[in-house]
Design an enzyme around this catalytic site. Structure first.
Site, PDB file in Angstrom:
ATOM      1  N   HIS A 158      -2.573  -3.799 -10.724  1.00 19.53           N
ATOM      2  CA  HIS A 158      -3.255  -2.589 -11.203  1.00 19.53           C
ATOM      3  C   HIS A 158      -3.567  -2.732 -12.680  1.00 19.53           C
ATOM      4  O   HIS A 158      -2.733  -3.204 -13.458  1.00 19.53           O
ATOM      5  CB  HIS A 158      -2.373  -1.351 -10.996  1.00 19.53           C
ATOM      6  CG  HIS A 158      -2.167  -1.033  -9.553  1.00 19.53           C
ATOM      7  ND1 HIS A 158      -3.002  -0.205  -8.853  1.00 19.53           N
ATOM      8  CD2 HIS A 158      -1.241  -1.485  -8.667  1.00 19.53           C
ATOM      9  CE1 HIS A 158      -2.602  -0.134  -7.582  1.00 19.53           C
ATOM     10  NE2 HIS A 158      -1.511  -0.910  -7.452  1.00 19.53           N
ATOM     11  N   GLU A 204     -10.410   0.699  -5.815  1.00 21.98           N
ATOM     12  CA  GLU A 204      -9.437  -0.210  -5.232  1.00 21.98           C
ATOM     13  C   GLU A 204     -10.024  -1.571  -4.920  1.00 21.98           C
ATOM     14  O   GLU A 204     -11.158  -1.669  -4.418  1.00 21.98           O
ATOM     15  CB  GLU A 204      -8.893   0.368  -3.923  1.00 21.98           C
ATOM     16  CG  GLU A 204      -7.783   1.369  -4.141  1.00 21.98           C
ATOM     17  CD  GLU A 204      -7.054   1.687  -2.851  1.00 21.98           C
ATOM     18  OE1 GLU A 204      -6.720   2.849  -2.668  1.00 21.98           O
ATOM     19  OE2 GLU A 204      -6.842   0.754  -2.049  1.00 21.98           O
ATOM     20  N   CYS A 263      -4.540   6.536  -4.212  1.00 22.25           N
ATOM     21  CA  CYS A 263      -3.904   5.217  -4.154  1.00 22.25           C
ATOM     22  C   CYS A 263      -2.459   5.391  -4.611  1.00 22.25           C
ATOM     23  O   CYS A 263      -2.200   5.784  -5.758  1.00 22.25           O
ATOM     24  CB  CYS A 263      -4.640   4.238  -5.069  1.00 22.25           C
ATOM     25  SG  CYS A 263      -3.883   2.605  -5.096  1.00 22.25           S
ATOM     26  N   GLY A 276      -1.294   2.816  -7.033  1.00 18.92           N
ATOM     27  CA  GLY A 276      -2.032   3.103  -8.267  1.00 18.92           C
ATOM     28  C   GLY A 276      -1.423   4.271  -9.029  1.00 18.92           C
ATOM     29  O   GLY A 276      -1.348   4.240 -10.273  1.00 18.92           O
ATOM     30  N   CYS A 289       0.869  -1.175   0.000  1.00 14.12           N
ATOM     31  CA  CYS A 289       0.000   0.000   0.000  1.00 14.12           C
ATOM     32  C   CYS A 289       0.908   1.229   0.000  1.00 14.12           C
ATOM     33  O   CYS A 289       1.683   1.437   0.945  1.00 14.12           O
ATOM     34  CB  CYS A 289      -0.877  -0.015   1.236  1.00 14.12           C
ATOM     35  SG  CYS A 289      -1.917   1.436   1.338  1.00 14.12           S
TER      36      CYS A 289
HETATM   37  N1  LIG Z   1      -6.479  -1.986  -2.118  1.00 12.50           N
HETATM   38  C1  LIG Z   1      -5.139  -2.244  -2.507  1.00 12.50           C
HETATM   39  C2  LIG Z   1      -4.202  -2.031  -1.403  1.00 12.50           C
HETATM   40  C3  LIG Z   1      -4.140  -0.625  -0.944  1.00 12.50           C
HETATM   41  C4  LIG Z   1      -3.468   0.265  -1.950  1.00 12.50           C
HETATM   42  C5  LIG Z   1      -3.335   1.620  -1.389  1.00 12.50           C
HETATM   43  N2  LIG Z   1      -4.509   2.389  -1.279  1.00 12.50           N
HETATM   44  C6  LIG Z   1      -2.172   2.431  -1.965  1.00 12.50           C
HETATM   45  O1  LIG Z   1      -2.089   3.588  -1.644  1.00 12.50           O
HETATM   46  O2  LIG Z   1      -1.326   1.871  -2.635  1.00 12.50           O
HETATM   47  C7  LIG Z   1      -4.991  -3.689  -2.964  1.00 12.50           C
HETATM   48  O3  LIG Z   1      -5.789  -4.558  -2.561  1.00 12.50           O
HETATM   49  O4  LIG Z   1      -4.051  -3.972  -3.697  1.00 12.50           O
END
Ligand SMILES: N[C@@H](CCC[C@H](N)C(=O)O)C(=O)O
Length: 846
Positions: free
Chosen positions: A170, A224, A233, A236, A80
């Site tokens: 992603h 997400e 993110c 992301g 994350c």
């Molecule tokens: N939901 C994501 C993990 C969290 C990513 C996060 N918000 C970030 O900032 O990178 C997943 O399940 O991969």
């Protein structure tokens, strides 16, 4: 973190609105809560609320920490990006010995966040994964093993997808063939979930929808995996820039605007790593009371034992100095037998950009031991900032002032030898205090050195010598010693340079003010100097000295790292004296012949006066003891004991003392104050000091050169200097702390006739805005207090040049690159904050 049965303590952080519950889990390998409990915690109605729960876990192998995270649906992602920035801030605030760069083990491998001085966090996110199988996706690769612009039909529309893993998967789209996304028009709640669970993404996916502004700037919204629509993110944003480069749409260095704010991303060609820079903010700390079934834990942080609110505890680093077998040592564990104890909050954790230092000592030790230990603790706790401040000011003297330092430094070293001999041979209470003060100095040098040794080679705390501390504490003296050696040639300066030199050679604006009904006494101070000095540290000392002559055991003052005095000056003592000063320049070169190192330098005399005096008259006499004639100031000494709100002012409320080489002139100025105010703006008040300092002679010479020179020379006039006029016009409007803040930050140069378009001609002048010759010099902080606040040794303070009247915040832009400012914020846009001797915060009066 404290864990008792059924209670989980946590901190809530966010990175651009992507919010997380941070749990200190460093005492055990397994997260203390389960995935199911994480879901409850993240519920925005029935829980704390968050996009995920993050655990700071013990180190694995050669790393500092491990991190794990649960999404708000209880699933566990590998990484994350926003979360790891929050984790870095979280552990830094918990650790007394926090490094600035962490190695963090995650399920996506090694990730390295670095805390930047401006509060942002830059993260080395490692290399992106582009192989379709490893992402994973079953979309057919289009370039080698990579999926770039692969068509995928969802919700009746064909999107071109590029797939990237930053440890977590992603899928990025800039739109369909020949059609660009407008992020504002997307119905993300409808389409997001369709991408997340599409069969071509076997472990589900995070999806980024991207609108290109230009090659260095995109807008992105995200859906997400496991958390739905979030405001940002980090992984992301990194994946987006990688996809942008693969698709030929963006540069490798690109700003990504998310709904919660921007992230700066660089996919570095040299090592294939992606770097992400952005903020992480603590929002609150709390206890979750329904945490039944927590895995047992025992760790109790010593900081819990200190009686201060949670938020201050999060930021403070605590320390104790012990004395055993004649050896002083620092410890971060509470020690009831310690000589000194205290706390330190770095400026980056404050809204005012003023760091905070609190040191107290134990009566069981003699005075010199107490003060040595106090210095040791200060040197240890504030070591990083001491180095920043030292290097910035030293470079300023060398490269901005082009000063040759060997002769003045020899002067300071000779003075140091002299004062030590005197302190050994004299047995009066005054010299006993001086001896203890020198012990505090020695302790600070030793504490700094011990911290430097502990940090090791190549750290941010290189060794400094005793001479370096003489330099730091003697920088006010150095200006005068250098002036005596290298006289300034005012008579051949062009008018503009003359004006700027006269305007910026003074240091500070101050005001003592009574309200119309004499119900309150208000005191304010704004420092002027080179902006390279903007490393502010507010200090609260509380000693238990046995010297019977000591009248003040507590002293709170605005200061700088590595300085044992205010330097601004603004002090408050529990003897109920408040001391302010502004500096008076010496233009009469012959006075410098009186300088001798067989004297007490200003910081020593002022510290002694602060400790020993009970009123303004005594304070002024102490100022005159072995007057070095260096750092010549106008001091205002306010005696709160003499002030009774709402009653006639009694003699002795305000004393003013002015020093020049060979003379200190002082008088009770209460009667002047009873008419409203006493201003201070770097021009001597007493006619004798004014004349002997050479003000009238220089003023007359410049006036004779013509109108422009006469205008510049108005800075030398007690009555018609720009700040004298502004104070005269506006002091009457000062009726409370809010209006006091306003005048001390006043700079309305575009519209104020007394500024006449000159940004320096203001109570808080800004040399950086001077269009003819912008220099990072001028007014850069303000401190205000009132009768009641001063009795409690409290003040409200802010660091940085003024932003009054919508002036732009000062930035260290390229044009000022030649002025060293290591460790400082990039942009100065801070708020007033209450300083209190006890670590308990305090409401700020608007
Ligand atoms: N939901 C994501 C993990 C969290 C990513 C996060 N918000 C970030 O900032 O990178 C997943 O399940 O991969």
């Amino acid at each position: 973190m404290q864990l008792t049965q059924g209670v989980l303590e946590f901190c809530k952080y966010h990175g651009l609105g992507n919010d997380f519950i941070l749990v200190d889990n460093r005492h055990q390998e397994e997260p203390v809560i389960t995935a199911e409990q994480a879901v409850k915690l993240c519920d925005r109605n029935f829980g704390i609320g968050g996009d995920g729960v993050i655990f700071a876990l013990p180190a694995k192998g050669n790393v500092d920490y491990s991190m794990r995270i649960f999404n708000s649906d209880g699933s566990e992602p590998e990484m994350c990006g926003n979360g790891i920035r929050c984790l870095a801030r979280f552990v830094a605030e918990k650790d007394s010995e926090a490094p600035r760069t962490y190695k963090v083990h995650t399920l996506a491998g090694l990730i390295q966040p670095e805390l930047l001085r401006d509060g942002q966090v830059c993260v080395d996110m490692g290399e992106p994964i582009l192989d379709a199988q490893d992402i994973p996706t079953t979309l057919p690769p289009t370039e080698g093993d990579t999926v770039v612009k692969a068509p995928l039909t969802i919700h009746g529309k064909t999107w071109l997808m590029t797939c990237v893993s930053m440890g977590n998967p992603h899928a990025i789209t800039f739109g369909g063939a020949g059609e660009r996304i407008k992020v504002a028009d997307l119905d993300i709640f409808t389409i997001g979930p369709l991408f997340e669970v599409h069969q071509v993404f076997p472990v589900r996916t995070n999806t980024e929808f991207v609108e290109v502004v230009d090659r260095g700037h995109v807008k992105m919204v995200v859906w997400e995996r496991g958390a739905g629509r979030t405001l940002a993110c980090g992984t992301g944003a990194c994946a987006t820039v990688v996809a942008g480069v693969l698709e030929g749409k963006t540069d490798r260095n690109c700003r990504v605007d998310l709904p919660g704010g921007p992230l700066q991303i660089e996919w570095r060609e040299s090592n294939n790593h992606v770097y992400m820079t952005g903020p992480a903010e603590l929002v609150f700390a709390g206890s979750w009371l329904s945490a039944q079934g927590l895995r047992p834990a025992t760790d109790i942080n010593f900081a819990e034992q200190l009686n201060s609110p949670v938020e201050a505890r999060q930021k403070a680093v605590y320390g104790w100095v012990t004395l055993k077998d004649s050896i002083y040592a620092f410890t971060s564990s509470p020690d009831a037998d310690a000589v000194a104890s205290g706390s330190y909050i770095d400026a980056v954790h404050t809204v005012s950009n003023f760091g905070q230092l609190r040191v107290s000592t134990a009566a069981a030790f003699d005075d010199a031991e107490q003060m040595y230990a106090a210095g040791y603790l200060e040197g240890w706790l504030s070591a990083e900032r001491i180095y920043d401040y030292y290097i910035n000011t030293h470079e300023y003297f060398l490269h901005q002032l082009n000063a040759s330092l060997p002769v003045p430094m020899k002067w300071l070293e000779d003075q140091d030898s002299w004062v030590r001999q005197q302190a050994e041979s004299e047995s009066t209470p005054y010299w006993a205090y001086m001896k203890a003060l020198l012990a505090q100095f020695d302790g600070m040098v030793a504490g700094y050195q011990a911290r430097s040794d502990a940090a090791g080679d190549g750290s941010r705390i290189p060794p400094l010598t005793k001479a370096d501390f003489l330099f730091t504490n003697g920088n006010g003296e150095l200006y005068d010693i250098l002036d005596g050696l290298q006289p300034t040639d005012y008579d051949s300066m062009p008018a503009h340079q003359l004006r700027a030199t006269l305007a910026l050679s003074g240091r500070c604006s101050a005001l003592v003010k009574v309200t119309g009904d004499l119900s309150d006494l208000l005191m304010g101070h704004s420092t002027w100097d080179t902006y390279s000095s903007m490393s502010k540290l507010y200090k609260h000392y509380h000693f238990a000295l046995h010297n019977p002559a000591v009248a003040a055991q507590r002293m709170s003052f605005s200061s700088y790292p590595g300085e044992l005095f205010s330097d601004d000056d603004m002090y408050m003592m529990d003897s109920q004296l408040v001391v302010l000063s502004t500096t008076n320049h010496i233009y009469n070169m012959s006075l410098f012949n009186l300088l001798t190192p067989q004297s007490l330098v200003s910081w020593q005399r002022v510290r002694a006066a602060n400790a020993l005096a009970t009123n303004g008259s005594q304070w002024s006499s102490y100022l005159d003891v072995h007057n070095s004639g260096t750092y010549n100031n106008q001091y205002m000494v306010v005696d709160l004991k003499k002030f009774r709100p709402g009653h006639d002012l009694q003699p002795g409320v305000l004393w003013v003392a002015e020093q020049i080489p060979g003379l200190v002139k002082a008088a009770d100025m209460t009667e002047t104050l009873s008419r409203g105010y006493f201003p201070s703006f770097n021009v001597p008040y007493f006619p004798e000091i004014y004349r002997r300092s050479g003000f009238p002679a220089l003023k007359a010479r410049q006036e004779a050169r013509g109108a422009d020179y006469a205008d510049a020379a108005s800075w030398l006039s007690y009555q018609l200097a720009p700040r004298a006029k502004i104070f005269r016009r506006d002091a009457g409007k000062v009726a409370d702390l809010a209006s006091l803040k306003k005048i001390m930050r006043h700079n309305n140069y575009k519209d104020d006739p007394y500024s006449n378009g000159d940004p320096i001609a203001a109570i808080c002048g800004r040399g950086d805005l001077d269009p003819a010759n912008p220099v990072p010099k001028g007014c850069f902080d303000s401190k205000v207090t009132s009768y009641k606040l001063a009795l409690a040794l409290e003040a409200e303070v802010v660091n940085g040049p003024t932003t009054a009247y919508h002036l732009p915040p000062f930035r260290w832009t390229k044009q000022f690159d030649d002025v060293m400012h290591q460790g400082q914020a990039q942009v100065f846009d801070y708020e007033f904050e209450r300083q209190t001797p006890v670590l308990d915060g305090g409401a700020v009066q608007k």
